[in-house]
Design an enzyme around this catalytic site. Structure first.
Site, mmCIF file in Angstrom:
data_model
loop_
_atom_site.group_PDB
_atom_site.id
_atom_site.type_symbol
_atom_site.label_atom_id
_atom_site.label_comp_id
_atom_site.label_asym_id
_atom_site.label_seq_id
_atom_site.Cartn_x
_atom_site.Cartn_y
_atom_site.Cartn_z
ATOM 1 N N ASN A 47 0.870 -1.181 0.000
ATOM 2 C CA ASN A 47 0.000 0.000 0.000
ATOM 3 C C ASN A 47 0.910 1.234 0.000
ATOM 4 O O ASN A 47 1.529 1.543 1.005
ATOM 5 C CB ASN A 47 -0.871 -0.039 1.276
ATOM 6 C CG ASN A 47 -1.663 1.235 1.488
ATOM 7 O OD1 ASN A 47 -1.743 2.089 0.609
ATOM 8 N ND2 ASN A 47 -2.259 1.352 2.670
ATOM 9 N N LYS B 157 0.052 4.251 -0.217
ATOM 10 C CA LYS B 157 -0.598 5.424 0.410
ATOM 11 C C LYS B 157 -0.412 6.653 -0.489
ATOM 12 O O LYS B 157 -0.384 6.508 -1.703
ATOM 13 C CB LYS B 157 -0.061 5.632 1.824
ATOM 14 C CG LYS B 157 -0.144 4.336 2.646
ATOM 15 C CD LYS B 157 0.084 4.511 4.109
ATOM 16 C CE LYS B 157 -0.068 3.165 4.798
ATOM 17 N NZ LYS B 157 0.061 3.255 6.240
ATOM 18 N N HIS C 269 -9.343 0.837 5.007
ATOM 19 C CA HIS C 269 -8.066 1.055 5.698
ATOM 20 C C HIS C 269 -8.304 1.996 6.881
ATOM 21 O O HIS C 269 -9.126 2.904 6.804
ATOM 22 C CB HIS C 269 -7.035 1.648 4.733
ATOM 23 C CG HIS C 269 -5.660 1.670 5.320
ATOM 24 N ND1 HIS C 269 -5.260 2.649 6.199
ATOM 25 C CD2 HIS C 269 -4.617 0.821 5.185
ATOM 26 C CE1 HIS C 269 -4.014 2.391 6.576
ATOM 27 N NE2 HIS C 269 -3.601 1.294 5.979
ATOM 28 N N GLU D 69 -6.740 4.430 7.928
ATOM 29 C CA GLU D 69 -6.578 5.860 7.613
ATOM 30 C C GLU D 69 -7.824 6.402 6.924
ATOM 31 O O GLU D 69 -8.149 7.589 7.068
ATOM 32 C CB GLU D 69 -5.309 6.053 6.771
ATOM 33 C CG GLU D 69 -4.057 5.869 7.639
ATOM 34 C CD GLU D 69 -2.826 5.353 6.911
ATOM 35 O OE1 GLU D 69 -2.757 5.434 5.676
ATOM 36 O OE2 GLU D 69 -1.911 4.848 7.609
ATOM 37 N N GLU E 159 -5.029 -5.199 10.634
ATOM 38 C CA GLU E 159 -4.012 -4.173 10.839
ATOM 39 C C GLU E 159 -4.290 -3.422 12.139
ATOM 40 O O GLU E 159 -5.122 -2.499 12.159
ATOM 41 C CB GLU E 159 -4.029 -3.171 9.676
ATOM 42 C CG GLU E 159 -3.735 -3.790 8.329
ATOM 43 C CD GLU E 159 -3.194 -2.747 7.357
ATOM 44 O OE1 GLU E 159 -2.075 -2.939 6.870
ATOM 45 O OE2 GLU E 159 -3.873 -1.732 7.115
ATOM 46 N N GLY F 253 2.735 2.087 10.665
ATOM 47 C CA GLY F 253 3.685 3.184 10.504
ATOM 48 C C GLY F 253 4.419 3.562 11.777
ATOM 49 O O GLY F 253 5.072 4.605 11.834
ATOM 50 N N SER G 189 3.750 -2.293 10.220
ATOM 51 C CA SER G 189 5.198 -2.331 10.471
ATOM 52 C C SER G 189 5.851 -3.654 10.082
ATOM 53 O O SER G 189 6.803 -4.090 10.726
ATOM 54 C CB SER G 189 5.505 -1.970 11.927
ATOM 55 O OG SER G 189 5.097 -0.635 12.197
#
Ligand code: PGA
Length: 249
Positions: free
Chosen positions: A9, A11, A93, A95, A163, A169, A209
């Site tokens: 991904n 992003k 996701h 985010e 996730e 991240g 991560s």
């Protein structure tokens, strides 16, 4: 048994210059026994799909709207992604859930849109740190899983990515026991709802991560069929070894 998938991904990273790195990723993962998917920003989907034509790397979007077309400024539909050459799309996701207020109902509608368009949906779920510390992880991911998946999914058109929000991240990774606990739980939930044939065959990816140094141990955890990788998917030097670890798992 579920098939193995390594998904990247990107992003909101990458302009046309990143296509050179995509070629390097295709080269580094050429002999992979696992499926390889890269989800670049929407602006690069067409060029990436064209560049990867004939290669082993599939291209996906990072989000889609739930409807095919209409007055939704700035949005992209599943049909548009498919037309641009995508064969998959990430939905839900964290985010998107955080930045754009997406709920399980939204995510379910997007999963349906992907399915109706013939795109593989990579459906993301995961708990926040507060939820984990409160002991609510399985309750949270169970609710997200139930709410984000339509009844009509199959292992051919849907992948689930676990996730943990706090691992994305951050360089923080759950223990292998924590990953295994969630993946075993998700597998049982999928089998209970969709039956053994489909429920056991839906790939369950871990994300958050993942890097070359921890990939092999994560892929050895039960019911981990691959990874959804953010930062470490931007460079062939990082993503290549992760895909290799999955191939050998
Ligand atoms: P990360 O992101 O690998 O950079 O932690 C994972 C993701 O958001 O899919």
């Amino acid at each position: 048994m579920a098939r193995k998938i390594a998904a990247g991904n990107w992003k909101m990273n990458g302009t046309g210059a990143a296509l050179a790195e995509l070629k390097a990723i295709a080269e580094a993962t050429r002999d992979s026994a696992a499926e390889v998917l890269i989800c670049p920003p929407a602006t690069l989907v067409h060029a990436a799909a064209t560049t990867m034509s004939g290669a082993n790397v599939a291209i996906g979007g990072q989000d889609c709207h739930a409807v095919t077309s209409g007055a939704h400024t700035g949005d992209v539909s599943a049909e548009m992604l498919k037309d641009a050459g995508a064969s998959a799309v990430i939905v839900g996701h964290s985010e998107r859930r955080t930045d754009h207020g997406e709920t399980d109902i939204t995510v379910r509608a997007k999963t349906e849109a992907a399915q109706n368009t013939g795109l593989l949906a990579v459906v993301c779920i995961g708990e926040t740190l507060d939820e984990r510390e409160a002991g609510d992880t399985l309750k949270v991911v169970g609710t997200q899983l139930a709410g984000s998946l339509p009844n009509s999914i199959t292992d051919e058109n849907t992948v689930v990515a676990y996730e943990p929000v706090w691992a994305i991240g951050t360089g923080k990774v759950p223990t292998l026991e924590q990953i295994g606990e969630v993946h075993d739980f998700l597998r049982a939930e999928l089998v209970a709802r969709f039956g053994a044939d489909i429920g056991n065959a839906i790939p369950l990816l871990y994300g958050g991560s993942v890097k070359p140094s921890n990939a092999a141990e994560i892929f050895a955890v039960s019911n981990v069929d691959g990874a959804l990788v953010g930062g470490a998917s931007l460079k062939a030097a990082d993503f290549g070894p992760i895909v290799a670890a999955l191939s050998q798992a």
